[in-house]
Motif scaffolding. Structure first.
Motif, PDB file in Angstrom:
ATOM      1  N   GLY A  98       0.788  -1.220   0.000  1.00 21.18           N
ATOM      2  CA  GLY A  98       0.000   0.000   0.000  1.00 21.18           C
ATOM      3  C   GLY A  98       0.823   1.274   0.000  1.00 21.18           C
ATOM      4  N   GLY A  99       2.161   1.138  -0.045  1.00 19.21           N
ATOM      5  CA  GLY A  99       3.012   2.315  -0.167  1.00 19.21           C
ATOM      6  C   GLY A  99       3.917   2.597   0.997  1.00 19.21           C
ATOM      7  N   ALA A 100       3.766   1.873   2.110  1.00 20.40           N
ATOM      8  CA  ALA A 100       4.647   2.103   3.259  1.00 20.40           C
ATOM      9  C   ALA A 100       6.028   1.503   2.984  1.00 20.40           C
ATOM     10  CB  ALA A 100       4.054   1.484   4.520  1.00 20.40           C
ATOM     11  N   ALA A 101       7.063   2.181   3.486  1.00 17.64           N
ATOM     12  CA  ALA A 101       8.428   1.651   3.386  1.00 17.64           C
ATOM     13  C   ALA A 101       8.735   0.846   4.640  1.00 17.64           C
ATOM     14  CB  ALA A 101       9.432   2.791   3.224  1.00 17.64           C
ATOM     15  N   ILE A 102       9.394  -0.306   4.468  1.00 13.31           N
ATOM     16  CA  ILE A 102       9.770  -1.172   5.588  1.00 13.31           C
ATOM     17  C   ILE A 102      11.290  -1.191   5.674  1.00 13.31           C
ATOM     18  CG2 ILE A 102       9.515  -3.435   6.636  1.00 13.31           C
ATOM     19  CD1 ILE A 102       6.851  -1.921   6.155  1.00 13.31           C
ATOM     20  N   GLU A 103      11.839  -0.733   6.811  1.00 16.03           N
ATOM     21  CA  GLU A 103      13.285  -0.570   6.952  1.00 16.03           C
ATOM     22  C   GLU A 103      13.793  -1.300   8.197  1.00 16.03           C
ATOM     23  OE1 GLU A 103      14.736   0.643   4.469  1.00 16.03           O
ATOM     24  OE2 GLU A 103      13.313   1.959   3.453  1.00 16.03           O
ATOM     25  N   ALA A 104      15.113  -1.302   8.384  1.00 17.98           N
ATOM     26  CA  ALA A 104      15.767  -2.169   9.371  1.00 17.98           C
ATOM     27  C   ALA A 104      15.980  -1.491  10.727  1.00 17.98           C
ATOM     28  CB  ALA A 104      17.104  -2.658   8.818  1.00 17.98           C
ATOM     29  N   HIS A 105      15.916  -2.341  11.792  1.00 13.37           N
ATOM     30  CA  HIS A 105      15.980  -1.844  13.173  1.00 13.37           C
ATOM     31  C   HIS A 105      16.572  -2.913  14.093  1.00 13.37           C
ATOM     32  CE1 HIS A 105      14.818   1.145  16.100  1.00 13.37           C
ATOM     33  NE2 HIS A 105      13.843   0.451  16.640  1.00 13.37           N
ATOM     34  N   PHE A 157      18.420   2.507   8.079  1.00 12.91           N
ATOM     35  CA  PHE A 157      18.561   1.812   9.355  1.00 12.91           C
ATOM     36  C   PHE A 157      18.234   2.799  10.476  1.00 12.91           C
ATOM     37  CE2 PHE A 157      20.776   0.038  12.995  1.00 12.91           C
ATOM     38  CZ  PHE A 157      20.596  -1.328  12.843  1.00 12.91           C
ATOM     39  N   ALA A 158      17.624   2.306  11.539  1.00 16.50           N
ATOM     40  CA  ALA A 158      17.391   3.130  12.735  1.00 16.50           C
ATOM     41  C   ALA A 158      17.943   2.405  13.948  1.00 16.50           C
ATOM     42  CB  ALA A 158      15.906   3.418  12.929  1.00 16.50           C
ATOM     43  N   TYR A 159      18.716   3.125  14.771  1.00 17.09           N
ATOM     44  CA  TYR A 159      19.323   2.551  15.966  1.00 17.09           C
ATOM     45  C   TYR A 159      18.264   2.427  17.069  1.00 17.09           C
ATOM     46  CZ  TYR A 159      23.437   4.303  13.478  1.00 17.09           C
ATOM     47  OH  TYR A 159      24.380   4.578  12.524  1.00 17.09           O
ATOM     48  N   PRO A 160      18.038   1.225  17.607  1.00 10.97           N
ATOM     49  CA  PRO A 160      17.113   1.120  18.736  1.00 10.97           C
ATOM     50  C   PRO A 160      17.525   2.042  19.884  1.00 10.97           C
ATOM     51  CG  PRO A 160      17.659  -1.062  17.884  1.00 10.97           C
ATOM     52  CD  PRO A 160      18.572  -0.089  17.194  1.00 10.97           C
ATOM     53  N   TYR A 161      16.550   2.709  20.455  1.00 11.85           N
ATOM     54  CA  TYR A 161      16.752   3.682  21.537  1.00 11.85           C
ATOM     55  C   TYR A 161      17.565   4.902  21.077  1.00 11.85           C
ATOM     56  CZ  TYR A 161      15.834  -0.727  23.981  1.00 11.85           C
ATOM     57  OH  TYR A 161      15.313  -1.944  24.372  1.00 11.85           O
ATOM     58  N   ASP A 174      25.095  14.544   9.882  1.00  9.47           N
ATOM     59  CA  ASP A 174      25.735  13.234   9.778  1.00  9.47           C
ATOM     60  C   ASP A 174      24.716  12.234   9.242  1.00  9.47           C
ATOM     61  OD1 ASP A 174      26.969  10.776  10.130  1.00  9.47           O
ATOM     62  OD2 ASP A 174      27.446  11.081  12.252  1.00  9.47           O
ATOM     63  N   MET A 175      24.920  11.748   8.023  1.00 10.20           N
ATOM     64  CA  MET A 175      23.951  10.863   7.386  1.00 10.20           C
ATOM     65  C   MET A 175      23.848   9.505   8.075  1.00 10.20           C
ATOM     66  SD  MET A 175      22.155  12.078   4.865  1.00 10.20           S
ATOM     67  CE  MET A 175      22.065  13.783   4.314  1.00 10.20           C
ATOM     68  N   LEU A 176      24.812   9.163   8.915  1.00 14.16           N
ATOM     69  CA  LEU A 176      24.729   7.917   9.663  1.00 14.16           C
ATOM     70  C   LEU A 176      24.220   8.122  11.092  1.00 14.16           C
ATOM     71  CD1 LEU A 176      27.906   5.995   8.461  1.00 14.16           C
ATOM     72  CD2 LEU A 176      25.520   5.297   8.137  1.00 14.16           C
ATOM     73  N   TYR A 177      23.779   9.349  11.390  1.00 14.84           N
ATOM     74  CA  TYR A 177      23.183   9.608  12.701  1.00 14.84           C
ATOM     75  C   TYR A 177      22.233  10.796  12.585  1.00 14.84           C
ATOM     76  CZ  TYR A 177      22.877   9.396  17.815  1.00 14.84           C
ATOM     77  OH  TYR A 177      22.421   9.252  19.113  1.00 14.84           O
ATOM     78  N   THR A 237      23.983   3.755   3.990  1.00 17.48           N
ATOM     79  CA  THR A 237      24.572   5.089   3.930  1.00 17.48           C
ATOM     80  C   THR A 237      23.751   6.108   4.700  1.00 17.48           C
ATOM     81  OG1 THR A 237      23.427   5.540   1.840  1.00 17.48           O
ATOM     82  CG2 THR A 237      25.671   4.642   1.698  1.00 17.48           C
ATOM     83  N   VAL A 238      22.591   5.677   5.194  1.00 18.54           N
ATOM     84  CA  VAL A 238      21.703   6.566   5.948  1.00 18.54           C
ATOM     85  C   VAL A 238      21.172   5.800   7.153  1.00 18.54           C
ATOM     86  CG1 VAL A 238      19.545   7.881   5.906  1.00 18.54           C
ATOM     87  CG2 VAL A 238      21.027   7.861   3.887  1.00 18.54           C
ATOM     88  N   ALA A 239      21.286   6.404   8.340  1.00 22.68           N
ATOM     89  CA  ALA A 239      20.767   5.786   9.555  1.00 22.68           C
ATOM     90  C   ALA A 239      20.274   6.886  10.493  1.00 22.68           C
ATOM     91  CB  ALA A 239      21.835   4.927  10.234  1.00 22.68           C
ATOM     92  N   PHE A 240      19.328   6.507  11.355  1.00 25.56           N
ATOM     93  CA  PHE A 240      18.636   7.490  12.192  1.00 25.56           C
ATOM     94  C   PHE A 240      18.786   7.183  13.667  1.00 25.56           C
ATOM     95  CE2 PHE A 240      16.605   7.709   8.124  1.00 25.56           C
ATOM     96  CZ  PHE A 240      16.298   9.053   7.951  1.00 25.56           C
ATOM     97  N   GLY A 241      18.922   8.268  14.454  1.00 27.23           N
ATOM     98  CA  GLY A 241      18.884   8.175  15.902  1.00 27.23           C
ATOM     99  C   GLY A 241      17.526   8.613  16.414  1.00 27.23           C
ATOM    100  N   GLN A 242      17.514   9.101  17.656  1.00 26.87           N
ATOM    101  CA  GLN A 242      16.278   9.615  18.258  1.00 26.87           C
ATOM    102  C   GLN A 242      16.507  10.978  18.904  1.00 26.87           C
ATOM    103  OE1 GLN A 242      14.243   6.776  20.778  1.00 26.87           O
ATOM    104  NE2 GLN A 242      14.417   5.128  19.271  1.00 26.87           N
TER     105      GLN A 242
END
Length: 365
Positions: free
Chosen positions: A165-172, A209-213, A245-248, A230-235
């Motif tokens: 339906g259009g949602a993106a599923i990414e890693a965690h 990718f998203a870092y847990p916590y 910083d594309m990795l944070y 090449t791209v990851a997310f914090g909180q």
């Protein structure tokens, strides 16, 4: 007959044009000028060019027993009404990242929606509402809970349906790992396995990718990069901007306490406080207390009225200016074990705020 068709996409709040016939350039410019002149005032900000975007982060919906990670259904409805008001450009996360990395302008007040952990309330509550509103979103999935059928977690069928339906599923990760506490072998195992499981079940390899916590370190980021991300997310809070910083990358956490309409509106209207040379750059502290500092934006006026706050110590009053552009803060007390956040803000134009955030992690002794 030569004809230009011009229509408005409510789902992404963007102006889309489609041409038929010849003399397209002249006729389109004429139509565009007339159309913009007729736009309501609330639409004006969403079509202006910008170089930043806001990513918001949810976890649960309508699960009132978890106020730190859930929003109420009423809050979610308020958020959707605000996002549909015409003042925002709600877009897929991948589009926002692609524009930032390529140096392409984004619409002003660009917003991307992310959701962590694959709770069942995403499917039961949020998915129908976002789908009906035409709002794209991304889910970061820890795969173990899905694989084992853990209570309160979605199934792969749920995730496939949303993806179709259009949602993106990414890693965690696999187990929602405290990554900053793990050794390299465990990190590699969790990042690789979660990536493979999502690719196998969803049919496409995760891009983000998203870092847990939101917990990371230089070593953790290196393992994520080694796995091809090449791209990851914090909180940590704050808008995205090209120098980040594309990795944070930052995201604004949304929950019951920080999900009221005024707070939500403030967050999705933020502008970047484009600090650079931030030290410590490692999100896991190796020296505590740290020597914290940053370089102000090239346009110094963007930082006029800057104030910084620590999640445990409150407002930081000892800001030492070194030269014309460097600010350093000396802490006399160590940061507590676990996660600490520093937020720096400054008044921006038209009642908006500029914002920079950083999360630091102190391992248990």
């Amino acid at each position: 007959m030569e004809r230009d068709t011009f229509y408005l996409s409510r789902s992404w709040h963007r102006i889309i044009c489609r041409r038929q016939g010849r003399n397209w350039t002249a006729s389109m410019l004429f139509i565009l000028a007339g159309f913009l002149a007729l736009l309501p005032a609330a639409w004006a900000p969403a079509v202006q060019a910008a170089n930043s975007g806001v990513v918001i982060m949810y976890h649960r919906f309508g699960e009132d027993a978890y106020p730190t990670t859930s929003v109420t259904v009423e809050q979610l409805d308020e958020h959707i009404r605000e996002l549909q008001s015409g003042s925002y450009a709600v877009m897929p996360l991948a589009e926002m990242i692609a524009a930032l990395r390529a140096g392409r302008p984004l619409p002003d007040r660009a917003v991307a929606i992310t959701i962590d952990d694959a709770y069942r309330s995403v499917y039961d509550v949020a998915w129908p509402k976002f789908r009906d509103a035409g709002l794209p979103f991304t889910v970061f999935v820890s795969t173990a809970g899905v694989d084992t059928g853990a209570p309160g977690i979605m199934t792969w069928d749920h995730l496939r349906e949303m993806h179709q339906g259009g949602a993106a599923i990414e890693a965690h990760t696999v187990s929602h790992l405290h990554m900053a506490d793990a050794d390299v072998a465990k990190l590699r195992e969790e990042v690789t396995e979660s990536t493979l499981r999502i690719a196998s079940e969803i049919g496409s390899k995760p891009k983000f990718f998203a870092y847990p916590y939101g917990e990371a370190s230089d070593e953790v980021k290196a393992v994520v990069s080694e796995a091809g991300y090449t791209v990851a997310f914090g909180q940590q809070s704050g808008p995205l901007y090209p120098e980040a910083d594309m990795l944070y990358l930052p995201r604004f956490p949304i929950n019951m306490s920080f999900g009221g309409p005024d707070r939500f509106r403030q967050v999705i209207n933020t502008l970047p406080l484009s600090l650079t040379d931030v030290l410590p750059s490692n999100p896991t502290l190796t020296k505590n207390p740290p020597n914290f500092g940053f370089t102000l934006p090239a346009k110094k006026s963007e930082a006029d009225g800057i104030a910084c706050y620590h999640s445990s110590f409150g407002r930081l009053t000892e800001l030492e200016k070194l030269g014309e552009s460097r600010i350093e803060i000396r802490f006399t007390e160590p940061f507590p074990e676990g996660r600490s956040r520093i937020n720096c803000t400054a008044p921006g134009p038209n009642g908006r705020w500029r914002w920079f955030g950083m999360q630091y992690y102190v391992p248990a002794r």
